[in-house]
Design a protein around this motif. Structure first.
Motif, PDB file in Angstrom:
ATOM      1  N   LYS A   8       0.813  -1.224   0.000  1.00 23.90           N
ATOM      2  CA  LYS A   8       0.000   0.000   0.000  1.00 23.90           C
ATOM      3  C   LYS A   8       0.842   1.267   0.000  1.00 23.90           C
ATOM      4  N   THR A   9       1.814   1.287  -0.882  1.00 25.92           N
ATOM      5  CA  THR A   9       2.598   2.482  -1.139  1.00 25.92           C
ATOM      6  C   THR A   9       2.280   2.892  -2.565  1.00 25.92           C
ATOM      7  N   TYR A  10       1.824   4.108  -2.755  1.00 22.97           N
ATOM      8  CA  TYR A  10       1.430   4.503  -4.112  1.00 22.97           C
ATOM      9  C   TYR A  10       1.500   6.021  -4.300  1.00 22.97           C
ATOM     10  N   ALA A  11       1.577   6.404  -5.562  1.00 27.39           N
ATOM     11  CA  ALA A  11       1.485   7.819  -5.916  1.00 27.39           C
ATOM     12  C   ALA A  11       0.063   8.060  -6.395  1.00 27.39           C
ATOM     13  N   LYS A  12      -0.607   8.994  -5.749  1.00 28.50           N
ATOM     14  CA  LYS A  12      -1.972   9.336  -6.144  1.00 28.50           C
ATOM     15  C   LYS A  12      -1.901  10.520  -7.102  1.00 28.50           C
ATOM     16  N   ILE A  13      -2.420  10.341  -8.291  1.00 29.45           N
ATOM     17  CA  ILE A  13      -2.330  11.389  -9.308  1.00 29.45           C
ATOM     18  C   ILE A  13      -3.713  11.976  -9.549  1.00 29.45           C
ATOM     19  N   ASP A  14      -3.817  13.263  -9.367  1.00 30.15           N
ATOM     20  CA  ASP A  14      -5.084  13.967  -9.544  1.00 30.15           C
ATOM     21  C   ASP A  14      -5.125  14.537 -10.971  1.00 30.15           C
ATOM     22  N   LEU A  15      -5.773  13.791 -11.870  1.00 30.72           N
ATOM     23  CA  LEU A  15      -5.807  14.239 -13.271  1.00 30.72           C
ATOM     24  C   LEU A  15      -6.634  15.511 -13.432  1.00 30.72           C
ATOM     25  N   ASN A  16      -7.585  15.719 -12.503  1.00 31.91           N
ATOM     26  CA  ASN A  16      -8.345  16.976 -12.563  1.00 31.91           C
ATOM     27  C   ASN A  16      -7.445  18.179 -12.301  1.00 31.91           C
ATOM     28  N   ALA A  17      -6.437  17.983 -11.447  1.00 36.61           N
ATOM     29  CA  ALA A  17      -5.489  19.076 -11.193  1.00 36.61           C
ATOM     30  C   ALA A  17      -4.701  19.383 -12.467  1.00 36.61           C
ATOM     31  N   ILE A  18      -4.308  18.341 -13.184  1.00 34.00           N
ATOM     32  CA  ILE A  18      -3.572  18.544 -14.451  1.00 34.00           C
ATOM     33  C   ILE A  18      -4.436  19.309 -15.444  1.00 34.00           C
ATOM     34  N   LYS A  19      -5.675  18.876 -15.579  1.00 37.76           N
ATOM     35  CA  LYS A  19      -6.590  19.559 -16.514  1.00 37.76           C
ATOM     36  C   LYS A  19      -6.805  21.007 -16.093  1.00 37.76           C
ATOM     37  N   HIS A  20      -7.001  21.176 -14.791  1.00 35.92           N
ATOM     38  CA  HIS A  20      -7.200  22.514 -14.245  1.00 35.92           C
ATOM     39  C   HIS A  20      -5.985  23.409 -14.541  1.00 35.92           C
ATOM     40  N   ASN A  21      -4.776  22.873 -14.327  1.00 36.29           N
ATOM     41  CA  ASN A  21      -3.571  23.673 -14.541  1.00 36.29           C
ATOM     42  C   ASN A  21      -3.416  24.070 -16.018  1.00 36.29           C
ATOM     43  N   GLU A  25      -3.406  27.935 -17.449  1.00 40.61           N
ATOM     44  CA  GLU A  25      -2.366  28.421 -18.362  1.00 40.61           C
ATOM     45  C   GLU A  25      -2.999  28.967 -19.644  1.00 40.61           C
ATOM     46  N   LYS A  26      -3.955  28.214 -20.177  1.00 38.04           N
ATOM     47  CA  LYS A  26      -4.572  28.644 -21.439  1.00 38.04           C
ATOM     48  C   LYS A  26      -5.335  29.959 -21.280  1.00 38.04           C
ATOM     49  N   ALA A  27      -5.895  30.149 -20.088  1.00 42.05           N
ATOM     50  CA  ALA A  27      -6.681  31.371 -19.854  1.00 42.05           C
ATOM     51  C   ALA A  27      -5.811  32.627 -19.981  1.00 42.05           C
ATOM     52  N   GLN A  28      -4.511  32.476 -19.731  1.00 43.14           N
ATOM     53  CA  GLN A  28      -3.674  33.672 -19.839  1.00 43.14           C
ATOM     54  C   GLN A  28      -2.864  33.686 -21.145  1.00 43.14           C
ATOM     55  N   MET A  29      -3.196  32.790 -22.078  1.00 42.03           N
ATOM     56  CA  MET A  29      -2.549  32.809 -23.395  1.00 42.03           C
ATOM     57  C   MET A  29      -3.425  33.567 -24.392  1.00 42.03           C
ATOM     58  N   THR A  30      -2.823  34.036 -25.486  1.00 47.01           N
ATOM     59  CA  THR A  30      -3.627  34.656 -26.543  1.00 47.01           C
ATOM     60  C   THR A  30      -4.162  33.557 -27.465  1.00 47.01           C
ATOM     61  N   GLU A  32      -3.696  33.157 -30.511  1.00 49.71           N
ATOM     62  CA  GLU A  32      -2.722  32.726 -31.520  1.00 49.71           C
ATOM     63  C   GLU A  32      -1.707  31.747 -30.934  1.00 49.71           C
ATOM     64  N   GLN A  33      -1.659  31.657 -29.608  1.00 47.43           N
ATOM     65  CA  GLN A  33      -0.637  30.803 -29.003  1.00 47.43           C
ATOM     66  C   GLN A  33      -1.077  29.340 -28.919  1.00 47.43           C
ATOM     67  N   ASN A  34      -0.111  28.460 -29.080  1.00 48.91           N
ATOM     68  CA  ASN A  34      -0.344  27.013 -28.949  1.00 48.91           C
ATOM     69  C   ASN A  34       0.269  26.531 -27.652  1.00 48.91           C
ATOM     70  N   LEU A  35      -0.256  25.412 -27.170  1.00 47.71           N
ATOM     71  CA  LEU A  35       0.308  24.810 -25.968  1.00 47.71           C
ATOM     72  C   LEU A  35       0.704  23.360 -26.247  1.00 47.71           C
ATOM     73  N   PHE A  36       1.971  23.070 -26.015  1.00 47.18           N
ATOM     74  CA  PHE A  36       2.446  21.683 -26.059  1.00 47.18           C
ATOM     75  C   PHE A  36       2.587  21.197 -24.617  1.00 47.18           C
ATOM     76  N   ALA A  37       1.958  20.077 -24.305  1.00 47.98           N
ATOM     77  CA  ALA A  37       2.080  19.493 -22.965  1.00 47.98           C
ATOM     78  C   ALA A  37       3.367  18.676 -22.921  1.00 47.98           C
ATOM     79  N   VAL A  38       4.257  19.009 -22.001  1.00 49.99           N
ATOM     80  CA  VAL A  38       5.530  18.283 -21.896  1.00 49.99           C
ATOM     81  C   VAL A  38       5.310  17.064 -20.997  1.00 49.99           C
TER      82      VAL A  38
END
Ligand SMILES: *Cc1c(COP(=O)(O)O)cnc(C)c1O
Length: 373
Positions: A8-21, A25-30, A32-38
């Motif tokens: 019972k050792t695990y990394a809990k990943i909140d995908l909603n946090a990723i989507k939210h982030n 970021e997109k909200a403050q882009m113009t 014309e700008q594109n976003l590549f997820a690294v």
């Protein structure tokens, strides 16, 4: 690789946090700008396919990875957006990349010349992003002459090459110190100077990593390579503030598997580096350096039953021992990174203890630790 699904050792990943982030970021882009997820290095330890799919759901223009195999994993998972390999690759793989519609960074003419022969034979076309070395000293063209030669070569071989992008990478965009800012400006100027030698710019011009997108909005280009802040972390560690709203996506959790009272004078762990000053409760937690929980974490305090409790004795390969203020039940939740009630341990706190950066902390969580979404 064996994944520890029965521990019972695990990394809990909140995908909603990723989507939210990404949305923040997109909200403050113009427009014309594109976003590549690294999503290189298993999406900074978060799980490459799951993160890429989450990013796809909120809409991104492409993905950046470090190596070809990461790109292939995304294609295999059915993701169809642009995928750019940020590292340079052997010309031998030109055909493999072309076949899978994988774009590659190119930093020297040699690659183009050798790849052209193979691509011509196979009647394939490879998408190329030219890397410019403006001060990072890592990969890329450093002079106008070398750059123009590469651009001209691609112009002569449009059946084999799609000149899709051009980019550079900053080495000091994450610091507000005077020297760092000066160097950043030097790099920007160098980039613009190199760019001025090109008649027709490709579709994607990209310079910004997370740090530049936050603290150097004027940096130019039309595409952001969004990495660490997509995972909710501050690129500068703690030196500069990031806008509020970004949320960390990763927690690292385990549970108590043994609890015992040791007597004053008893020792704990390899090398007998810790000796109890009084009678003490010691809990054992099944995580160790083989999980990426480094030996330098000895002395760090983790959360058990809402208390900060010190890791005592050396960190073992698979287990740690922790001094707890009173007896706790077997199965009690242990938080190594993340929140417990009002208390929080940040990846940055772990990095401070280990004398490193949080990028390294999250990337090093080994594959033995399951990711739970
Ligand atoms: C890793 C990487 C990024 C992402 O950087 P962050 O600091 O995580 O945003 C961007 N560009 C290149 C070339 C990279 O190698």
């Amino acid at each position: 690789m064996v994944v520890g699904i029965h521990r019972k050792t695990y990394a809990k990943i909140d995908l909603n946090a990723i989507k939210h982030n990404i949305k923040v970021e997109k909200a403050q882009m113009t427009n014309e700008q594109n976003l590549f997820a690294v999503v290189k290095a298993n999406a900074y330890g978060h799980g490459i396919v799951e993160v890429a799919k989450a990013a796809h759901e909120v809409g991104v223009d492409g993905y950046c990875v470090a190596i070809i195999d990461e790109a292939l994993a995304l294609r295999k998972a059915g993701l169809n957006e642009l995928i750019l390999v940020l590292g340079v690759n052997s010309f031998e793989y030109a055909s493999l990349m072309a076949k899978n519609n994988i774009s590659t960074a190119v930093g020297d003419i040699d690659f183009l010349k050798k790849a052209q022969v193979l691509l011509c034979e196979q009647k394939q076309r490879l998408s190329v992003h030219l890397a410019l070395d403006t001060g990072m000293g890592r990969i890329g063209f450093r002079t106008q002459e070398a750059l123009c030669e590469a651009v001209d070569f691609m112009k002569q071989h449009t059946s084999e090459f799609n000149f899709e992008g051009i980019f550079t990478h900053f080495s000091t965009a994450d610091s507000g110190k005077k020297e760092a800012v000066n160097y950043y400006e030097q790099q920007i100027n160098g980039f613009n100077e190199l760019l001025s030698s090109i008649e027709e710019l490709p579709k994607y011009v990209h310079v910004a990593n997370s740090a530049a997108s936050i603290w150097h909005k004027e940096c130019g280009g039309n595409t952001i390579r969004f990495g660490i802040t997509m995972y909710g972390l501050n690129p500068s560690g703690g030196e500069l503030d990031i806008p509020t709203g970004f949320r960390p996506a990763l927690s690292l959790l385990s549970e108590v598997v043994a609890i015992k009272k040791i007597k004053k004078g008893n020792s704990v762990g390899y090398g007998k580096t810790y000796t109890a000053k009084e009678d003490e409760w010691i809990a054992t937690v099944p995580i160790g350096y083989a999980d990426g929980w480094l030996r330098s974490m000895q002395g760090f305090k983790i959360l058990i039953a809402d208390n900060f409790c010190e890791i005592v004795g050396r960190v073992c390969m698979d287990q740690i021992m922790v001094r707890v203020p009173s007896k706790v039940l077997i199965g009690t939740t242990v938080t190594l990174i993340g929140r417990q009630e009002q208390k929080e341990i940040k990846a940055q706190d772990v990095a401070d203890q280990a004398g490193t950066i949080h990028y390294e902390v999250i990337c090093l969580i080994s594959e033995r630790v399951p990711r739970i979404y």
